[in-house]
Motif scaffolding. Structure first.
Motif, PDB file in Angstrom:
ATOM      1  N   LEU A  86       0.766  -1.179   0.065  1.00  0.00           N
ATOM      2  CA  LEU A  86      -0.037  -0.073   0.006  1.00  0.00           C
ATOM      3  C   LEU A  86       0.962   1.218   0.243  1.00  0.00           C
ATOM      4  CD1 LEU A  86      -2.819   1.358   0.283  1.00  0.00           C
ATOM      5  CD2 LEU A  86      -2.545   1.042   2.612  1.00  0.00           C
ATOM      6  N   GLU A  87       1.954   1.398   0.753  1.00  0.00           N
ATOM      7  CA  GLU A  87       2.788   2.470   0.854  1.00  0.00           C
ATOM      8  C   GLU A  87       3.082   3.109  -0.390  1.00  0.00           C
ATOM      9  OE1 GLU A  87       5.579   1.945   4.118  1.00  0.00           O
ATOM     10  OE2 GLU A  87       4.378   2.605   5.707  1.00  0.00           O
ATOM     11  N   HIS A  89       2.168   2.776  -3.306  1.00  0.00           N
ATOM     12  CA  HIS A  89       0.900   3.281  -4.078  1.00  0.00           C
ATOM     13  C   HIS A  89       0.332   4.435  -3.591  1.00  0.00           C
ATOM     14  CE1 HIS A  89      -2.962   2.645  -6.249  1.00  0.00           C
ATOM     15  NE2 HIS A  89      -3.640   2.828  -5.226  1.00  0.00           N
ATOM     16  N   SER A  90       0.175   4.570  -2.300  1.00  0.00           N
ATOM     17  CA  SER A  90      -0.231   5.921  -2.020  1.00  0.00           C
ATOM     18  C   SER A  90       0.500   7.279  -1.940  1.00  0.00           C
ATOM     19  CB  SER A  90      -0.749   5.605  -0.220  1.00  0.00           C
ATOM     20  OG  SER A  90       0.268   5.483   0.632  1.00  0.00           O
ATOM     21  N   GLU A  93       0.219   8.356  -5.124  1.00  0.00           N
ATOM     22  CA  GLU A  93      -0.950   9.317  -5.347  1.00  0.00           C
ATOM     23  C   GLU A  93      -0.621  10.720  -4.556  1.00  0.00           C
ATOM     24  OE1 GLU A  93      -4.444   5.777  -5.652  1.00  0.00           O
ATOM     25  OE2 GLU A  93      -4.130   6.865  -3.679  1.00  0.00           O
ATOM     26  N   GLU A  94      -0.299  10.529  -3.129  1.00  0.00           N
ATOM     27  CA  GLU A  94      -0.257  11.635  -2.542  1.00  0.00           C
ATOM     28  C   GLU A  94       0.869  12.631  -2.991  1.00  0.00           C
ATOM     29  OE1 GLU A  94       0.393  10.585   1.629  1.00  0.00           O
ATOM     30  OE2 GLU A  94      -1.292   9.329   1.688  1.00  0.00           O
ATOM     31  N   GLU A 116      -7.402  12.829   0.689  1.00  0.00           N
ATOM     32  CA  GLU A 116      -6.399  12.843   1.583  1.00  0.00           C
ATOM     33  C   GLU A 116      -6.798  12.441   2.832  1.00  0.00           C
ATOM     34  OE1 GLU A 116      -3.091  16.002  -0.164  1.00  0.00           O
ATOM     35  OE2 GLU A 116      -4.832  16.812   0.954  1.00  0.00           O
ATOM     36  N   HIS A 119      -7.183   8.511   3.057  1.00  0.00           N
ATOM     37  CA  HIS A 119      -5.846   8.031   3.136  1.00  0.00           C
ATOM     38  C   HIS A 119      -5.278   8.173   4.431  1.00  0.00           C
ATOM     39  CE1 HIS A 119      -3.578   8.200  -0.952  1.00  0.00           C
ATOM     40  NE2 HIS A 119      -4.738   7.508  -1.122  1.00  0.00           N
ATOM     41  N   LYS A 123      -4.265   5.226   7.146  1.00  0.00           N
ATOM     42  CA  LYS A 123      -2.890   5.235   7.727  1.00  0.00           C
ATOM     43  C   LYS A 123      -3.013   5.218   9.190  1.00  0.00           C
ATOM     44  CE  LYS A 123      -0.232   7.210   3.994  1.00  0.00           C
ATOM     45  NZ  LYS A 123       0.545   8.411   3.479  1.00  0.00           N
ATOM     46  N   LEU A 162     -10.874   2.092   2.563  1.00  0.00           N
ATOM     47  CA  LEU A 162     -10.175   1.904   1.198  1.00  0.00           C
ATOM     48  C   LEU A 162     -10.907   1.015   0.201  1.00  0.00           C
ATOM     49  CD1 LEU A 162      -6.642   0.951   2.403  1.00  0.00           C
ATOM     50  CD2 LEU A 162      -7.489   3.213   1.860  1.00  0.00           C
ATOM     51  N   HIS A 165     -13.051   3.988  -1.289  1.00  0.00           N
ATOM     52  CA  HIS A 165     -11.838   4.976  -1.471  1.00  0.00           C
ATOM     53  C   HIS A 165     -11.467   4.714  -2.898  1.00  0.00           C
ATOM     54  CE1 HIS A 165      -8.344   7.809  -1.354  1.00  0.00           C
ATOM     55  NE2 HIS A 165      -7.911   6.832  -1.759  1.00  0.00           N
ATOM     56  N   GLU A 169     -11.877   6.702  -6.482  1.00  0.00           N
ATOM     57  CA  GLU A 169     -10.645   6.688  -7.367  1.00  0.00           C
ATOM     58  C   GLU A 169     -11.025   6.454  -8.706  1.00  0.00           C
ATOM     59  OE1 GLU A 169      -6.649   7.055  -4.574  1.00  0.00           O
ATOM     60  OE2 GLU A 169      -7.356   5.159  -5.366  1.00  0.00           O
TER      61      GLU A 169
END
Length: 197
Positions: A86-87, A89-90, A93-94, A116, A119, A123, A162, A165, A169
């Protein structure tokens, strides 16, 4: 409370608004490579989420679990693998996509603010779960069912947040990005994604 019935014109306008996914069928959009990469990363993440959520549900409904520490350790292994995937990937995006879109749609109160927030919710709950498991291991604490189920709530929040989410997206944010970013920006997006590997 009075309700306002939408006219036909308002319904058409709402249907065509970005918040209604008015970009046509998202599955028919020919995405640039970096946006397609983000979409292609979702199935594996969703599969891992479905797996840990199913495990949580089975533990919740079970009367035969004798070792709740073992149950927590099983989930800890799955969540560790999930976070590793996941990290990056996010981060893409972020740190890259959202920042490029902010120039066009701003950050406050719009889709980026929602993305955000979601996310951060995921997290925070992943961190809470990992911190609690770490504490249990360090203290060599024996966990009861009630304590385990309280800890599992963090994972249920991650799953619900998610799952919804990713759908937002794919139906709103990515079609919006494909439409709004210039060809040069899409090349820049691709280059920046490559640098994060």
């Amino acid at each position: 409370m009075k309700y306002h019935l939408l006219s036909k014109e308002e319904l058409i306008m709402n249907h065509n608004s970005p918040c209604f996914g008015g970009f046509g069928n998202p599955k028919e959009i020919n995405y640039c490579a970096p946006l397609q990469q983000l979409i292609d990363e979702h199935p594996s993440l969703l599969a891992k989420m479905a797996e840990f959520n199913q495990l949580v549900l089975s533990y919740e409904s079970s009367n035969s679990v004798e070792d709740w520490n073992d149950a927590i350790n099983n989930l800890h292994l799955k969540i560790t693998a999930f976070i590793e995937e996941l990290e990056p990937h996010s981060d893409r995006e972020e740190d890259i996509l959202f920042e490029m879109m902010v120039k066009y749609i701003g950050r406050e109160g719009g889709p980026i603010a929602v993305m955000e927030y979601e996310h951060n919710t995921a997290k925070l709950n992943l961190k809470e779960f990992m911190d609690k498991v770490e504490s249990i291991k360090n203290e060599k604490k024996i966990i009861t069912k009630d304590e385990a189920l309280t800890i599992f709530r963090h994972l249920k929040i991650v799953y619900m947040t998610l799952t919804d989410h990713f759908m937002k997206e794919e139906n709103i944010l990515f079609p919006m990005a494909e439409q709004m970013l210039s060809d040069d920006e899409k090349i820049e997006l691709s280059n920046k994604f490559a640098q994060l590997v």
